[in-house]
Design a protein around this motif. Sequence first.
Motif, PDB file in Angstrom:
ATOM      1  N   PRO A  21       0.820  -1.224   0.000  1.00  0.00           N
ATOM      2  CA  PRO A  21       0.000   0.000   0.000  1.00  0.00           C
ATOM      3  C   PRO A  21       0.851   1.269   0.000  1.00  0.00           C
ATOM      4  O   PRO A  21       1.940   1.317   0.591  1.00  0.00           O
ATOM      5  CB  PRO A  21      -0.806  -0.128   1.306  1.00  0.00           C
ATOM      6  CG  PRO A  21      -0.893  -1.610   1.529  1.00  0.00           C
ATOM      7  CD  PRO A  21       0.436  -2.142   1.064  1.00  0.00           C
ATOM      8  N   ALA A  22       0.350   2.295  -0.661  1.00  0.00           N
ATOM      9  CA  ALA A  22       1.074   3.562  -0.811  1.00  0.00           C
ATOM     10  C   ALA A  22       1.502   4.134   0.538  1.00  0.00           C
ATOM     11  O   ALA A  22       2.613   4.657   0.670  1.00  0.00           O
ATOM     12  CB  ALA A  22       0.218   4.569  -1.568  1.00  0.00           C
ATOM     13  N   LEU A  28       8.242   3.440   4.218  1.00  0.00           N
ATOM     14  CA  LEU A  28       9.416   2.590   4.039  1.00  0.00           C
ATOM     15  C   LEU A  28      10.468   3.223   3.137  1.00  0.00           C
ATOM     16  O   LEU A  28      11.646   2.889   3.235  1.00  0.00           O
ATOM     17  CB  LEU A  28       9.002   1.226   3.478  1.00  0.00           C
ATOM     18  CG  LEU A  28       8.194   0.340   4.418  1.00  0.00           C
ATOM     19  CD1 LEU A  28       7.588  -0.832   3.656  1.00  0.00           C
ATOM     20  CD2 LEU A  28       9.060  -0.158   5.570  1.00  0.00           C
ATOM     21  N   GLY A  29      10.065   4.094   2.241  1.00  0.00           N
ATOM     22  CA  GLY A  29      11.004   4.734   1.332  1.00  0.00           C
ATOM     23  C   GLY A  29      11.131   3.996   0.015  1.00  0.00           C
ATOM     24  O   GLY A  29      10.360   3.087  -0.294  1.00  0.00           O
ATOM     25  N   GLU A  30      12.138   4.362  -0.769  1.00  0.00           N
ATOM     26  CA  GLU A  30      12.314   3.802  -2.106  1.00  0.00           C
ATOM     27  C   GLU A  30      12.909   2.402  -2.094  1.00  0.00           C
ATOM     28  O   GLU A  30      12.705   1.626  -3.023  1.00  0.00           O
ATOM     29  CB  GLU A  30      13.195   4.727  -2.938  1.00  0.00           C
ATOM     30  CG  GLU A  30      12.550   6.061  -3.222  1.00  0.00           C
ATOM     31  CD  GLU A  30      13.445   6.975  -4.044  1.00  0.00           C
ATOM     32  OE1 GLU A  30      14.375   6.480  -4.705  1.00  0.00           O
ATOM     33  OE2 GLU A  30      13.198   8.186  -4.018  1.00  0.00           O
ATOM     34  N   THR A  31      13.696   2.102  -1.069  1.00  0.00           N
ATOM     35  CA  THR A  31      14.328   0.792  -0.949  1.00  0.00           C
ATOM     36  C   THR A  31      14.028   0.249   0.436  1.00  0.00           C
ATOM     37  O   THR A  31      14.121   0.982   1.413  1.00  0.00           O
ATOM     38  CB  THR A  31      15.863   0.904  -1.118  1.00  0.00           C
ATOM     39  OG1 THR A  31      16.130   1.483  -2.385  1.00  0.00           O
ATOM     40  CG2 THR A  31      16.525  -0.447  -1.022  1.00  0.00           C
ATOM     41  N   ALA A  48      16.549   2.917   6.553  1.00  0.00           N
ATOM     42  CA  ALA A  48      17.074   3.463   7.811  1.00  0.00           C
ATOM     43  C   ALA A  48      16.970   2.442   8.948  1.00  0.00           C
ATOM     44  O   ALA A  48      17.925   2.270   9.718  1.00  0.00           O
ATOM     45  CB  ALA A  48      16.334   4.745   8.178  1.00  0.00           C
ATOM     46  N   LYS A  49      15.836   1.766   9.076  1.00  0.00           N
ATOM     47  CA  LYS A  49      15.673   0.775  10.151  1.00  0.00           C
ATOM     48  C   LYS A  49      16.591  -0.415   9.917  1.00  0.00           C
ATOM     49  O   LYS A  49      17.118  -0.996  10.860  1.00  0.00           O
ATOM     50  CB  LYS A  49      14.216   0.309  10.260  1.00  0.00           C
ATOM     51  CG  LYS A  49      13.284   1.355  10.824  1.00  0.00           C
ATOM     52  CD  LYS A  49      13.600   1.651  12.266  1.00  0.00           C
ATOM     53  CE  LYS A  49      12.659   2.700  12.825  1.00  0.00           C
ATOM     54  NZ  LYS A  49      13.023   3.142  14.160  1.00  0.00           N
ATOM     55  N   GLY A  84       3.793  -0.418  -7.566  1.00  0.00           N
ATOM     56  CA  GLY A  84       3.863  -0.551  -6.110  1.00  0.00           C
ATOM     57  C   GLY A  84       4.033  -1.975  -5.618  1.00  0.00           C
ATOM     58  O   GLY A  84       3.793  -2.260  -4.446  1.00  0.00           O
ATOM     59  N   ARG A  85       4.483  -2.877  -6.505  1.00  0.00           N
ATOM     60  CA  ARG A  85       4.652  -4.281  -6.111  1.00  0.00           C
ATOM     61  C   ARG A  85       6.120  -4.595  -5.855  1.00  0.00           C
ATOM     62  O   ARG A  85       7.000  -4.008  -6.481  1.00  0.00           O
ATOM     63  CB  ARG A  85       4.155  -5.204  -7.227  1.00  0.00           C
ATOM     64  CG  ARG A  85       2.702  -5.011  -7.592  1.00  0.00           C
ATOM     65  CD  ARG A  85       2.360  -5.789  -8.825  1.00  0.00           C
ATOM     66  NE  ARG A  85       3.209  -5.347  -9.943  1.00  0.00           N
ATOM     67  CZ  ARG A  85       3.082  -5.752 -11.192  1.00  0.00           C
ATOM     68  NH1 ARG A  85       2.146  -6.631 -11.509  1.00  0.00           N
ATOM     69  NH2 ARG A  85       3.877  -5.316 -12.135  1.00  0.00           N
TER      70      ARG A  85
END
Length: 141
Positions: A21-22, A28-31, A48-49, A84-85
């Motif tokens: 989901p968006a 979460l970011g791009e990666t 980051a996490k 978004g998958r």
Amino acid sequence: MGAVIGQYQHNIDAKGRLFIPAKYREELGETFYVTIGLDGCLSVYSDAKWAELTAKFDALPLSKARSMRALFANAAKCEPDGQGRILIPAKLRQYAALEREVVINGASKCVELWNPERWAPIETAGLDPENLAAAMEELGF
């Protein structure tokens, strides 16, 4: 990144891709990183996490770090496609018994991916007023 919250349900397609989901993609970011989680789910961490987790791991003595090998050995770096998958590797899908439907939960520091049959009893127990009261008391609320 603030606390990741909420719950969604989506299906894995025939190629092993899952729509994230968006709201979660924004958090979460791009990666982000998918790896084995507790109780038979998969955990999804932001860059980051993941860096925080890696730093804590790197600081462990070798004797304690061994217990975390499987977490890193089974991790996959993911970037959502234009729809978004993300592709969840077969080994991770097998670990979490993800075949078709997936419950996608916010879990404060990460997102969790659950087989609905595995998630149902955990959610039911968590919604029990006595269990909730005991958990809140343990946390000092």
